[in-house]
Design an enzyme around this catalytic site. Structure first.
Site, short mmCIF file in Angstrom:
data_model
loop_
_atom_site.label_atom_id
_atom_site.label_comp_id
_atom_site.label_asym_id
_atom_site.label_seq_id
_atom_site.Cartn_x
_atom_site.Cartn_y
_atom_site.Cartn_z
N LYS A 170 0.81 -1.21 0.00
CA LYS A 170 0.00 0.00 0.00
C LYS A 170 0.85 1.27 0.00
O LYS A 170 0.53 2.24 -0.69
CB LYS A 170 -0.97 -0.01 1.19
CG LYS A 170 -2.12 -0.98 0.99
CD LYS A 170 -3.17 -0.82 2.05
CE LYS A 170 -4.41 -1.63 1.67
NZ LYS A 170 -5.06 -1.11 0.45
N ASP A 209 -5.31 2.37 -3.66
CA ASP A 209 -4.02 3.03 -3.44
C ASP A 209 -3.75 4.06 -4.51
O ASP A 209 -3.20 5.14 -4.23
CB ASP A 209 -2.90 1.99 -3.42
CG ASP A 209 -3.08 0.94 -2.34
OD1 ASP A 209 -3.65 1.28 -1.28
OD2 ASP A 209 -2.67 -0.21 -2.55
#
Length: 318
Positions: free
Chosen positions: A66, A269
């Site tokens: 992430k 993300d």
């Protein structure tokens, strides 16, 4: 058979490197504090039920995590961005460093640590949706001491982007240091009130919102209820339906362009990295969200996470 994604996907050319500050004291537009993972991806016609085995595609290893995803998403759009995190002393660590550097992310705060690099095990169904299990590896060792050592860097950045594939205490320490925090509550977890209070915005999807609220309602109702928990602002992402922005002045619905979905891995993300960058550039939250929705939509049109992230020119068709 398994292959690294750079064996089957286009490798970014050298000239995609983004400008980095010549002076270490010059503020970055954004700093990302978070995870760096190798994504081990298998495509399946359908995901297995408990106790069931299904046959999938060849295994492909993509760069992910992430934190790394958000940094790459911003860098590909033109951001000056540094990543504070850890990779292991293994082949995956080398692979991920090369990928991040190729996209122009500053790696001066990415520490190589004895041990395994983080890994995400991902199955992607025929509808493009995914299921993910993360083995943190050395991401779990990112510490409050790392935050203290980078305190000046974090405090000078216009935006610090955070997620929860790093230890909660480390994330909370980074939030206390930052001038402005964009916090994606993913993977979802209960977090302390002072961390929520630092968020500007708190970024959640509908599942993460339900964890915090313990209730369901319309997206606008959820966004308003989330704002009442203490963050300075909220962005509730809705996938193909766009997003809802909640601020003290009101609630705004932001639609998404329609696209053909290939793989949703890392789309959140991509959205958050783009959002943080546009906020760092001075956009208001609704405007930054409208831009980020387009980036998220563009990212689902190709397989993988970072591999699918658009450059600015790729958004012209949306």
């Amino acid at each position: 058979m398994s292959v690294h994604s750079d064996d089957v996907e286009r490798v970014p050319p050298e000239d995609v490197h983004r400008p980095r500050p010549d002076d270490p004291a010059e503020p970055y537009e954004m700093i990302v504090v978070g995870s760096v993972n190798a994504d081990l991806v298998v495509r399946v016609d359908r995901r297995p039920r408990p106790g069931e085995t299904v046959i999938g595609s060849d295994l492909v290893i993509y760069p992910g995590g992430k934190g790394a995803n958000q940094a790459v998403a911003a860098a590909r759009l033109g951001a000056r961005v540094a990543l504070l995190g850890r990779v292991g002393s293994d082949g995956n660590g080398d692979f991920l460093r090369k990928a991040l550097d190729g996209d122009g992310v500053d790696l001066s705060r990415l520490t190589e640590t004895p041990g395994p690099t983080g890994v995400a095990l991902i199955t992607v169904g025929a509808d493009g949706d995914n299921s993910i299990i993360v083995s943190p590896g050395v991401n779990a060792l990112l510490s409050e001491d790392d935050i203290a050592a980078a305190a000046d860097l974090l405090a000078s950045a216009r935006v610090v982007s955070l997620q929860l594939e790093s230890p909660l205490a480390t994330v909370a320490a980074a939030a206390r240091t930052a001038a402005r925090v964009v916090f994606n509550l993913s993977p979802p977890a209960v977090v302390p009130d002072d961390l929520l209070a630092a968020c500007d915005p708190l970024v959640v999807n509908e599942h993460e919102a339900a964890l915090l609220l313990g209730e369901h309602g319309t997206p606008r109702q959820q966004a308003t209820a989330l704002l009442a928990l203490g963050p300075r602002s909220v962005v509730l992402t809705l996938g193909a339906d766009g997003a809802v922005v909640a601020e003290p002045g009101g609630v705004t619905t932001v639609p998404s362009p329609a696209v053909d979905v290939v793989d949703t891995t890392g789309a959140g993300d991509a959205f958050t990295g783009a959002l943080a960058w546009r906020l760092a550039r001075g956009d208001d939250l609704a405007g930054a969200t409208a831009f980020a929705v387009r980036v998220g939509a563009a990212s689902v049109r190709n397989p993988g996470a970072q591999n699918s992230y658009p450059h600015l020119e790729d958004l012209e068709t949306l």
